[in-house]
Design an enzyme around this catalytic site. Structure first.
Site, PDB file in Angstrom:
ATOM      1  N   GLY A 254       1.703  -1.770  -5.367  1.00  0.00           N
ATOM      2  CA  GLY A 254       1.218  -3.124  -5.622  1.00  0.00           C
ATOM      3  C   GLY A 254      -0.126  -3.427  -4.984  1.00  0.00           C
ATOM      4  CG  ASP A 255      -2.818  -4.206  -1.591  1.00  0.00           C
ATOM      5  OD1 ASP A 255      -3.970  -3.887  -1.929  1.00  0.00           O
ATOM      6  OD2 ASP A 255      -2.599  -5.171  -0.833  1.00  0.00           O
ATOM      7  CG  ASP A 256      -6.103  -0.754  -1.055  1.00  0.00           C
ATOM      8  OD1 ASP A 256      -6.427  -1.262  -2.144  1.00  0.00           O
ATOM      9  OD2 ASP A 256      -6.676  -1.008   0.012  1.00  0.00           O
TER      10      ASP A 256
ATOM     11  CG  ASP B 137      -1.987  -0.912   1.337  1.00  0.00           C
ATOM     12  OD1 ASP B 137      -2.173  -1.678   0.370  1.00  0.00           O
ATOM     13  OD2 ASP B 137      -2.702  -0.909   2.362  1.00  0.00           O
TER      14      ASP B 137
END
Ligand SMILES: *[C@@H]1O[C@H](CO)[C@@H](O)[C@H](O)[C@H]1NC(C)=O
Ligand SMILES: *[C@@H]1O[C@H](CO)[C@@H](O)[C@H](O)[C@H]1NC(C)=O
Ligand SMILES: *[C@@H]1O[C@H](CO)[C@@H](O)[C@H](O)[C@H]1NC(C)=O
Ligand SMILES: *[C@@H]1O[C@H](CO)[C@@H](O)[C@H](O)[C@H]1NC(C)=O
Ligand SMILES: *[C@@H]1O[C@H](CO)[C@@H](O)[C@H](O)[C@H]1NC(C)=O
Length: 360
Positions: free
Chosen positions: A289-291, A269
């Protein structure tokens, strides 16, 4: 026009739905006029743009000057200033400078008056293990300065789990400290001329995937129980897991940052305000790679009994090329919002993917 209006209404409705989520401990999302910004699609964004194009299109020509950055009073320039080189640091990307950082911060802690002090990081590649900041500090990364996280896990002391989680996020028990840590601080500015703080997360992602870690992964920056924090005009990259994690904090401004973690890096994140209040995040480019941004408030019964919500959070002018830009509603990560979330205001938030708000 009508189609555009309906599209905005739909997104508005989805956002409202995200405010009532399945958790009974998620009381309200108060929506004000700044929210409306978030649901108009600015013209001229589309196709393939570099981070700098996006920066320019936002910071250069955006007409809205609305800002929440005033919640932190930056105060006077720091009267006492030292460079990390005064403490024997070597910026060759190989020499471990943890001791130099420790000595510099200890020196400033002992010698600064109430206006505080500045630690300057000049151009170079400054490898270090975990460091602990002090109050009334400006950490200033000059043009071309790179702080690099050590790739040796032993350079990250093991610290206790957070009380609102009751365990490490990935493994039971304690967890690795972050590259840059602040515990119970006030009046801290981390800024510069677009210097870079690089977690060199590759080894962490590998160890996470091959399940050889003994403790939960580190962050690039974690601030615990701190207030009057400004993080401004820098690049953060390659975080072992979540990149910037203010937890139990108050009055935090995160502005004009570039956050870059590879798209396939696990759980990286961008910014995770956690059980924190009065947080302002604006003018950032986030590709992770995420939020991009995920608002949290603890985990399960620990989060509930700790009972510290995230509230008064403002987010605007974020450009994200991340998988998701959203507020976790508790299902996909278990319940990392058990302490509640309220009064979140969203301004212009864009991303390069179809799904803007993540709803569970
Ligand atoms: C922000 O960083 C840029 C370099 O990218 C520099 O030119 C500018 O002066 C910095 N802004 C401030 C307020 O320090
Ligand atoms: C700031 O640093 C990032 C990462 O190094 C780079 O992509 C970006 O172009 C830089 N911006 C400026 C204005 O130099
Ligand atoms: C797992 O990853 C770590 C960190 O990159 C590496 O040192 C280790 O050799 C790997 N172990 C296995 C079994 O692949
Ligand atoms: C914001 O960051 C960009 C990219 O580093 C830089 O060019 C610009 O000067 C920054 N804005 C301010 C107000 O410092
Ligand atoms: C947007 O998505 C396209 C297609 O997935 C990709 O090629 C492009 O690099 C992305 N743009 C940004 C700014 O990440």
């Amino acid at each position: 026009m009508i189609r555009r209006y309906s599209y905005q209404s739909l997104r508005f409705l989805l956002f409202l739905l995200s405010c009532v989520g399945p958790e009974k401990f998620w009381p309200t999302c108060i929506v004000d006029h700044s929210l409306a910004e978030g649901f108009s699609q600015p013209d001229g964004i589309g196709g393939v743009m570099s981070p700098m194009d996006l920066h320019t299109s936002f910071f250069g020509h955006h007409t809205s000057k609305q800002s929440c950055a005033h919640i932190v009073n930056v105060g006077k320039p720091r009267p006492l200033r030292v460079s990390i080189t005064d403490f024997g640091a070597v910026g060759d990307g190989k020499t471990l400078n943890t001791k130099a950082f420790e000595n510099a911060l200890q020196y400033l802690h002992s010698n600064a008056d109430s206006d505080g002090a500045q630690l300057t990081i000049p151009a170079g590649r400054w490898l270090t293990g975990s460091i602990n900041l002090i109050s009334h500090l400006t950490l200033f990364l000059e043009n071309g300065a790179n702080i690099l996280g050590s790739e040796d896990f032993n350079d990250y002391p093991i610290i206790p789990e957070l009380p609102s989680y009751g365990r490490g996020r990935e493994l039971p028990g304690a967890r690795y400290s972050s590259l840059i840590n602040g515990d119970n601080l006030e009046d801290v500015t981390i800024t510069g001329e677009n210097g870079t703080i690089d977690g060199q997360g590759g080894v962490w992602w590998k160890a996470f995937r091959n399940k050889t870690l003994d403790y939960s992964r580190s962050h690039v920056l974690e601030l615990i129980g701190s207030q009057d924090i400004l993080i401004f005009n820098l690049t953060f990259q390659n975080s072992p897991s979540w990149t910037i994690h203010p937890v139990y904090c108050k009055n935090v401004v995160i502005k004009n940052l570039t956050v870059l973690n590879p798209n396939d890096s696990p759980n990286t994140d961008g910014i995770d305000p956690d059980s924190s209040q009065h947080v302002c995040i604006e003018d950032c480019y986030i590709s992770v790679g995420d939020d991009a941004i995920s608002i949290k408030s603890g985990w399960d019964q620990y989060g509930i009994s700790y009972g510290m919500p995230s509230k008064h959070i403002q987010i605007r002018r974020i450009v994200s090329a991340s998988k998701t830009f959203g507020i976790h509603a508790g299902v996909s990560f278990g319940s990392e919002m058990s302490g509640g979330i309220s009064n979140v205001k969203m301004g212009s938030a864009l991303q390069n993917l179809t799904r803007t708000w993540r709803i569970h």
